[in-house]
Design an enzyme around this catalytic site. Sequence first.
Site, PDB file in Angstrom:
ATOM      1  N   HIS A  67      -8.130  -4.978  -0.535  1.00 20.18           N
ATOM      2  CA  HIS A  67      -6.897  -4.279  -0.184  1.00 20.18           C
ATOM      3  C   HIS A  67      -6.395  -4.758   1.182  1.00 20.18           C
ATOM      4  CE1 HIS A  67      -4.056  -0.928  -0.455  1.00 20.18           C
ATOM      5  NE2 HIS A  67      -4.209  -0.804   0.867  1.00 20.18           N
ATOM      6  N   SER A  72       0.826  -1.202   0.000  1.00 18.26           N
ATOM      7  CA  SER A  72       0.000   0.000   0.000  1.00 18.26           C
ATOM      8  C   SER A  72       0.866   1.261   0.000  1.00 18.26           C
ATOM      9  CB  SER A  72      -0.960  -0.045   1.189  1.00 18.26           C
ATOM     10  OG  SER A  72      -1.968   0.920   1.059  1.00 18.26           O
ATOM     11  N   ASP A 120     -10.203  -3.838  -4.904  1.00 21.04           N
ATOM     12  CA  ASP A 120      -9.409  -2.787  -4.269  1.00 21.04           C
ATOM     13  C   ASP A 120      -9.539  -1.521  -5.099  1.00 21.04           C
ATOM     14  OD1 ASP A 120      -7.459  -1.161  -3.145  1.00 21.04           O
ATOM     15  OD2 ASP A 120      -5.801  -2.528  -3.500  1.00 21.04           O
TER      16      ASP A 120
END
Length: 325
Positions: free
Chosen positions: A290, A163, A260
Amino acid sequence: MALDPQAQALLAAFAGMPALDFTQLTAPAYRAILAAGGAFAPGDPVAAEEDMLIPTANGSIAARVYRPVVDGGDGGDVNALLPLTVFFHGGGFVSCGLDTHANLCRCLAQRAQTVVLSVDYRLAPEAHFPAAVHDALDAVRWAAANSADLRVRPGPLAVAGDSAGGNLAAVAAQQLRHGDVTIAHQLLLYPVVDCATEHPSYESKGDGYFLSADQMRWFKDQYFGPAADHAQRADPLASPLAAGDLRGVASATVISAEYDPLHDEAEHYAARLAHAGVLTTHVRWPGQIHGFASLLGVLDAADHALTTAAHALRHALHVEPFRLR
């Protein structure tokens, strides 16, 4: 494909929690909410974990070294040198740290047979962009120059992150490609690579799948601060997708998640790397949300994804432990 049943059950559990008001939420309050959440499986056992400080241009930052049990050994031979992977945790540039991503780091270290250096870079909004980038670059440079102190194999290293940490890993791979640091590989797990543009998956996957489009907007506002303009958000130090020339960047493994809001930008970045001649492997993990790779013990896909990621690292780093003479 359809949402993974385990992910669906997890989302159903989250649905019963009060919704966050991102117009009023503060970073300390958000961190407190995360701290009150449940823990996931701890990851693979490793030989050793060592906390340390890394000197940077802006003061020392915390880090943790994970040393795997060496294949075919008991992990106690200090002369068995393994390659290094520098890891940056996710959390929207606002939250998380060494402890939240320890399970992920343990699995990568053990399965890839690499020493993992997890870096606790400065968080926003206390430290706005580009503080985290500067910490990341300083940490990689320091690690490359101090292989003896880290007891790792000198030479090429890998960068990795999930991320927001994937953003920092991608930026490091770009910014250090022509310098004294040789980066052998970049492992990017559902990375943030565009802070300036909302891609179509923000609309199609931006509500109801754990990470929301509103949450991403809040993260970016915290990261950049109220005075930031579009040009600052589009700076390649913030948005690696915006870089004009990707030639010569380290080989890459990009893992995206089907459900996501970031999957469009992650996949676009993988395609751009490949178009620039960078050896790139992209895997879109079907049915997943995610952050899924951290959810060990809850999602079977987390274990599978970390094995895939570790295999990529191991291959790129040519892991074959050797001994000092």
